[in-house]
Write an enzyme that holds these catalytic residues in place. Structure first.
Site, PDB file in Angstrom:
ATOM      1  CB  SER A  15     -10.711   0.392  -7.052  1.00 13.71           C
ATOM      2  OG  SER A  15      -9.306   0.644  -7.913  1.00 13.71           O
ATOM      3  CB  SER A  16     -16.051   2.971  -6.707  1.00 16.66           C
ATOM      4  OG  SER A  16     -15.771   4.522  -6.323  1.00 16.66           O
ATOM      5  N   GLY A  62     -12.792   2.332  -1.057  1.00 14.34           N
ATOM      6  CA  GLY A  62     -11.228   2.218  -0.908  1.00 14.34           C
ATOM      7  C   GLY A  62     -10.796   0.814  -2.022  1.00 14.34           C
ATOM      8  CG  ASP A  80      -6.899   1.630  -7.604  1.00 16.67           C
ATOM      9  OD1 ASP A  80      -6.510   0.748  -7.283  1.00 16.67           O
ATOM     10  OD2 ASP A  80      -6.983   2.483  -7.290  1.00 16.67           O
ATOM     11  CD  GLU A 131      -3.531  -0.446  -0.064  1.00 16.87           C
ATOM     12  OE1 GLU A 131      -3.197   0.048  -1.907  1.00 16.87           O
ATOM     13  OE2 GLU A 131      -3.619  -1.294   1.061  1.00 16.87           O
ATOM     14  CE1 TYR A 167      -2.615   7.871  -3.361  1.00 10.94           C
ATOM     15  CE2 TYR A 167      -1.428  10.325  -4.897  1.00 10.94           C
ATOM     16  CZ  TYR A 167      -1.989   8.908  -4.537  1.00 10.94           C
ATOM     17  OH  TYR A 167      -1.351   8.235  -5.859  1.00 10.94           O
TER      18      TYR A 167
END
Length: 395
Positions: free
Chosen positions: A135-136, A133, A181, A41, A231
């Protein structure tokens, strides 16, 4: 947002006809999977190796060519009917909501020299929890990009679709995301996870033999948006760490080129404790990915589970991207019978965690973790077991 129901391709096709009517052109249907990252991650943008798998939760896209240059977007659940022209010069506009993801893809495809001979109608519906979280947004980008690619016979490769999705996020959505992703959603194969080298953008499929164990996805139900989270701050801290090491003569092109042994040797160049811990997470997490792949190849699921716990602790203490919701899920999960590993997955600050749980114990696991989580956090989480899936495909 309208009330959620479980979407099937048949339902979406019927709703498409209700909305846009029947005509002689074929309606094409596509399924785009969500993903979990098993381990690795916040290192995809640091040249690291990551280990995602596509899962059997899907976003569906129905698309049909028009005989003019108009584009219509609709979503079964999200409000907003958006109409554009394929010849528009697409720019990001806040009021365009989810249509920005689609227009970003179109702008990149057009910039690569592909020419649309007509417009099209699109209806989208997703069984993937949004902002969860898993990854839509990448499922939306890649599902739409593949649908357009196949409908207009552009012959764009899966790898290129992934890169276009990333480019759209960077330039159109202003989110400086890594490649993981989009890559896994575009290229995945069933019954495998993918060891993806984010520096060289090459991958190796690794059989995902979980035996009697299953991954349970645990959604905090805490809404967070990647662009609004910290981020970009974390990314900047990693860049500072890399610059300090390079200025002190350490010959590396990214943080994950550094071995754990090298970090022990050169880490003292980084005087700022926060930057030091960010770099330490990247270096140790990259090692954990390689160890996890080895553990899977050896069918050592106990070792895999141990690495999941270690990954979460590093993301909590060194990278500081977990928060009380994700920490609660991991802690409560770790105490349950049949659970051998758990950690946050995705960007953090909410979103989802995953747990590796014996298949005979998943019902009790979900019930117990839900009860404890609700008691501590004050509202329910969302839970489901998942299997691996292939990448985006036409149905």
């Amino acid at each position: 947002m309208k009330e959620k129901i479980t979407v099937t391709p048949e339902l979406l096709k019927n709703e498409f006809i209700k909305l846009y009517g029947e005509n002689s052109s074929a309606i094409k249907m596509f399924a785009s999977p969500a993903r979990i990252n098993i381990i690795g991650e916040h290192i995809d943008y640091n040249g690291g190796k990551v280990f995602p798998a596509a899962i059997d939760k899907y976003l569906y896209v129905a698309i049909r060519k028009r005989n003019d240059t108009l584009i219509n977007y609709n979503d079964l659940f999200f409000d907003g009917n958006f109409t554009f022209d394929i010849n528009d010069n697409f720019v990001y506009k806040k009021e365009n909501d989810y249509a920005n993801f689609l227009n970003g893809i179109l702008s990149i495809i057009k910039r690569h020299g592909y020419v649309f001979e007509s417009g099209f109608d699109v209806l989208i519906a997703s069984n993937v929890p949004s902002a969860g979280g898993i990854s839509s947004s990448s499922a939306l980008e890649c599902g739409f990009a593949w649908a357009v690619n196949q409908t207009f016979e552009f012959n764009i490769s899966r790898k290129e679709i992934a890169l276009m999705g990333q480019q759209s996020e960077h330039e159109f959505m202003n989110v400086n995301c890594g490649i993981m992703d989009q890559y896994i959603i575009a290229t995945a194969q069933e019954n495998t996870a993918e060891l993806l080298d984010c520096a060289s953008i090459t991958h190796e499929f690794v059989p995902l033999n979980l035996g009697d164990y299953r991954f349970v996805v645990m959604n905090t139900k805490k809404q967070r948006k990647l662009a609004d989270s910290k981020y970009n701050e974390r990314r900047s801290q990693c860049e500072q760490g890399l610059a300090i090491l390079q200025q002190n003569g350490v010959d590396i092109k990214d943080l994950c080129s550094l071995s754990v042994e090298d970090f022990e040797k050169y880490g003292s160049f980084i005087k700022d404790d926060v930057i030091y811990r960010r770099v330490r997470h990247c270096v140790t997490e990259n090692k954990r990915v390689l160890d996890a792949v080895e553990a899977l190849k050896q069918n050592d699921l106990v070792q895999l589970g141990k690495l999941l716990y270690e990954s979460h602790d590093s993301l909590k203490n060194d990278y500081e991207v977990t928060g009380i919701e994700l920490d609660t899920l991991k802690e409560v999960a770790s105490k349950q019978d049949g659970c051998i590993g758990a950690r946050m997955t995705g960007a953090g600050f909410g979103g989802c965690a995953i747990a590796l749980v014996h298949k005979d114990k998943t019902d009790a696991f979900i019930k117990n973790v839900q009860e404890e989580y609700t008691k501590i956090i004050g509202y329910e989480g969302g839970f489901f077991t998942c299997s691996s899936s292939e990448g985006v495909r036409e149905l």
